[in-house]
Scaffold this active site. Structure first.
Site, PDB file in Angstrom:
ATOM      1  N   GLN B 122       0.851  -1.177   0.000  1.00 36.50           N
ATOM      2  CA  GLN B 122       0.000   0.000   0.000  1.00 36.50           C
ATOM      3  C   GLN B 122       0.890   1.233   0.000  1.00 36.50           C
ATOM      4  OE1 GLN B 122      -2.742   0.252   3.497  1.00 36.50           O
ATOM      5  NE2 GLN B 122      -1.491   2.044   3.897  1.00 36.50           N
ATOM      6  N   SER B 125       1.824   6.682   2.620  1.00 38.80           N
ATOM      7  CA  SER B 125       2.566   7.715   3.350  1.00 38.80           C
ATOM      8  C   SER B 125       3.701   8.308   2.528  1.00 38.80           C
ATOM      9  CB  SER B 125       3.160   7.123   4.624  1.00 38.80           C
ATOM     10  OG  SER B 125       2.140   6.756   5.497  1.00 38.80           O
ATOM     11  N   GLU B 240      -8.234  -1.782   7.478  1.00 32.11           N
ATOM     12  CA  GLU B 240      -6.948  -1.994   8.134  1.00 32.11           C
ATOM     13  C   GLU B 240      -7.138  -2.197   9.630  1.00 32.11           C
ATOM     14  OE1 GLU B 240      -4.147   1.118   7.344  1.00 32.11           O
ATOM     15  OE2 GLU B 240      -2.493  -0.116   8.007  1.00 32.11           O
ATOM     16  N   GLU B 372      -3.028   8.587  18.331  1.00 32.10           N
ATOM     17  CA  GLU B 372      -3.649   9.910  18.403  1.00 32.10           C
ATOM     18  C   GLU B 372      -4.703  10.071  17.305  1.00 32.10           C
ATOM     19  OE1 GLU B 372      -0.344   9.322  18.768  1.00 32.10           O
ATOM     20  OE2 GLU B 372      -0.524   9.590  20.924  1.00 32.10           O
TER      21      GLU B 372
END
Lengths: 372, 391
Positions: B122, B125, B240, B372
């Site tokens: 994938q 990022s 995911e 977070e």
């Protein structure tokens, strides 16, 4: 709505939940009690029995109950917990009813269960003594069989709703082993002293017995296992109440975080608050999962049920206490105020964590059960 | 604790159970080659029951896949252990291909993916787009029948052994943020794709950098519309966060079992340590129960934000479990085998697994969305708290 026979279809749970929620909402005490736990208002208690059949859920139909299961009872405790209910539910349907059922004593069941189911009898189980040990073991309270019946002597403490009870089931040691006896608290030789409870929504009493007349409910062959089963059942009920209480605390926190504006934006948009709420949800859902699993295991008498109930009670105790504390914090000064609901959840959570054994007590037992 | 009985009266459930029994009868796992077994599983629609018939599925509710996994796992058939090599493909990319792609793309990619012939990665990022994926800069420019790709990806799991990649690239200008993104299938063996390993905390190279230098991607390899990339990414990220392993012992249980073994080797029974272990056992039970529930509650093919709960819980739990493991090792925790460069698939257990897992667990709360970000998703999408105002 009424529940008849066996377990409800899960699709009917929502309806039952709504009915219970509406009922408990009407029974909210208007003012937090300051001096002592207020006496039970028998009116709503009787209506709960007649209109909703709550007290008779576990009672078989032939004795005036619904013959439902612990699954429905769990739901009642979740809703009761949300509403900070003021009723002797944990004592009557969480302890005394399962104890009578587990005794297998038809005479005792026939004698006591119909009154529990119709709301005319509040009942409790007195097993803990002044030493405050909740895990079933041996007891200083002694029972003697005489020609004219049983007599029981000793001191029981932290008896849930002891001051309201019309029937006190007492666990005692006899010459032949542990027994469970029915005691009428109005008989001579019984002294019931109200204890000043930190959580004013649930009354506690000390019960002093001096050669008090008693009726045998479970003999030495049955009583220890009946007590163990009763405690497992009560743990599941209390954990459900803690889940309900935790749910309410999170709901209040999220509601406030959405509405309250500071620095020009709702405080829930700050990660400091948002992440706190997210962590509360994680804890709540973990507790709920453990409580539901424990309920199923007790319901099916699975061999791991003692592990499951200890895990549920240990975790849900800390979960509820933490969520109640966070709820105060998120509400700021209002959360700390006498008039506001938050402190009552915090007190309920604090007391509930100790009731039936502290989280640490249960974990110590788990260490043995898991062979760690 | 496997309870398949809840919906035994359900005809869909009966159909799935019968198909699994037939599969196991015709291809006994003990004597069948893994790839052959998985091809047969795919052809019977038991790869992803929620997918269309003929495309590895049966068009049934997704939660029935949990039953399939439970039954296969109980029969010793290849399941999670196999998928782990291609977890990204099987667990995340496949549902996105089916939701956003075309039938010819399903036919080309799903079967080789499921049976492990083609590993997927994938490509999301970037150096300047981590938690904020909508800031990505890799460009896709249409040139005739091809899209031309230029840019850099980073933290790409399994890129070094992947045959295919799902690439997120920008078709609009940088200001278009999440609206100007597209998803492509790219051939990772193309010489215009340069994969360079990145080493992690334990010396291993799970992750890679991937550079694209005028890579030409046929227009047919676009997934969905040229501005549909963000939706594809959301589908992938939601998947995911939901483990497909409802039938396995659960990630948490495995980690716990490792440290319990260390604990039992100790001669003492320190009460503080013992209580920590019990607390971890309780949290592990809760996490596995919740994960199972999340897997069962899945709607047909759109897992909700609840998966973020499981992700958040597991990452914290695993860190706590291995911290306990290190404390239980005591002085042995001072030692470590080798930090030498290696790809994870080449790792040979060397007796320092607790140490390695302890180190690697730090990544659990970062990869696949940081804790977070998970808390933001839970706060905003589950609890309905207001978003943070954009500056």
């Amino acid at each position: 709505m009424t529940v008849d026979g066996a377990r409800l279809d899960p699709s009917e749970y929502d309806e039952l939940r709504q009915v219970l929620r509406a009922f408990f909402a009407r029974c909210q005490p208007s003012e937090p009690p300051a001096e002592h736990t207020p006496p039970l208002d028998r009116g709503p208690w009787l209506r709960m029995a007649r209109e909703l059949g709550v007290q008779g859920l576990l009672v078989p139909e032939r004795w005036g109950g619904a013959g439902a299961t612990l699954a429905e009872v769990g739901l009642v405790f979740e809703e009761a917990g949300r509403a900070l209910h003021p009723f002797p539910l944990l004592s009557t349907i969480g302890l005394a009813t399962p104890a009578l059922l587990a005794s297998g004593n038809e005479v005792a069941m026939k004698r006591y269960l119909p009154g529990i189911a119709d709301g005319s009898r509040v009942a409790t189980l007195a097993f803990v003594e002044p030493a405050g040990r909740w895990n079933p073991g041996s007891y200083d309270t002694t029972a003697v069989a005489r020609a004219d019946g049983w007599q029981v002597s000793g001191v029981k403490d932290y008896v849930l709703d002891g001051g309201e009870a019309d029937l006190v089931l007492v666990v005692a040691d006899s010459a032949d082993g542990q027994v469970m006896l029915a005691v009428d608290p109005r008989q001579p030789g019984v002294r019931v002293i109200d204890r000043p409870a930190l959580d004013r929504s649930r009354s506690l009493a000390r019960v002093e017995l001096e050669a008090a007349p008693a009726t045998l409910v479970a003999g030495p062959g049955r009583a220890p296992e009946a007590l163990r089963h009763t405690v497992d059942t009560a743990l599941v009920c209390l954990a459900a109440e803690q889940v309900g209480g935790g749910e309410r605390c999170l709901e209040m926190s999220v509601g406030h975080a959405r509405e309250r504006v500071q620095f020009g934006r709702p405080i829930g948009s700050f990660q400091a608050i948002k992440h706190r709420c997210a962590d509360m949800l994680v804890e709540l859902e973990s507790g709920r999962a453990l409580q539901r699993a424990a309920l199923e295991q007790v319901l099916h008498h699975s061999p791991d049920r003692h592990i499951a109930t200890a895990m549920a009670k240990s975790f849900c105790s800390e979960m509820f206490r933490h969520l109640a504390a966070e709820n105060i914090q998120i509400h700021g000064a209002m959360g700390f105020s006498w008039e506001f609901e938050a402190h009552r959840h915090y007190k309920r959570a604090t007391a509930a964590a100790v009731l039936f054994g502290s989280p640490l007590d249960h974990r110590l037992r788990l260490a043995e059960l898991l062979d760690y | 604790m496997a309870t398949v009985s809840t919906a035994a009266s359900d005809p869909d459930m009966r159909r799935v159970v019968t198909l699994v029994e037939e599969l196991l009868r015709e291809f006994p796992p003990a004597t069948t080659d893994t790839t052959e077994f998985l091809k047969a599983q795919f052809d019977r629609g038991l790869a992803w029951v929620q997918f269309p018939a003929g495309r590895g599925g049966l068009g049934l509710p997704r939660n029935l896949q949990v039953t399939v996994q439970e039954l296969l796992s109980a029969a010793g058939a290849p399941t999670m252990d196999h998928y782990l090599g291609n977890a990204l493909g099987v667990g995340m990319i496949a549902p996105a291909l089916v939701r956003h792609g075309r039938p010819d793309q399903w036919d080309a990619y799903l079967r080789p993916m499921f049976c492990g012939e083609e590993i997927w990665c994938q490509l999301f990022s970037e150096p300047a787009a981590g938690s904020d994926l909508s800031a990505l800069r890799t460009r896709a420019v249409l040139d005739g029948d091809d899209w031309v790709i230029n840019g850099q990806k980073i933290w790409t799991t399994a890129a070094h052994r992947a045959g295919r990649g799902l690439l997120m690239a920008r078709t609009g200008d940088l200001e278009s943020r999440h609206r100007g993104l597209a998803a492509f299938v790219v051939d990772m063996r193309d010489p215009r794709v340069d994969v360079r390993p990145l080493r992690q905390i334990d010396g291993s190279a799970h992750l890679n950098e991937v550079y694209f230098d005028d890579l030409r991607v046929p227009a047919a390899d676009l997934i969905g519309a040229p501005d549909e990339g963000w939706q594809v990414a959301i589908t992938i990220m939601m998947n995911e966060r939901v483990s497909i392993g409802g039938g396995s012992a659960g990630e948490g249980s495995q980690a716990l079992a490792e440290v319990v073994e260390v604990w039992r080797r100790r001669e003492d029974r320190d009460p503080v340590m013992r209580d920590r272990l019990v607390q971890l056992a309780i949290k592990t039970r809760a996490a596995d129960l919740l994960n199972r529930k999340a897997a069962r509650d899945l709607a047909v093919d759109n897992p909700g934000p609840e998966g973020s709960l499981a992700k958040l819980i597991y990452s914290q739990l695993k860190q706590g479990v291995y911290e306990f493991g290190m404390d239980a090792l005591d002085s042995e925790a001072l030692l470590f085998g080798s930090y030498a460069f290696h790809h994870p698939e080449d790792h040979v257990p060397d007796g320092f697994e607790i140490q390695r897992h302890y180190l690697f667990a730090r990544g659990d709360s970062i990869g696949g969305g940081t804790s977070e970000v998970m808390r933001n998703v839970i706060g905003e999408r589950v609890l309905g708290l207001p978003k943070e105002p954009r500056p």
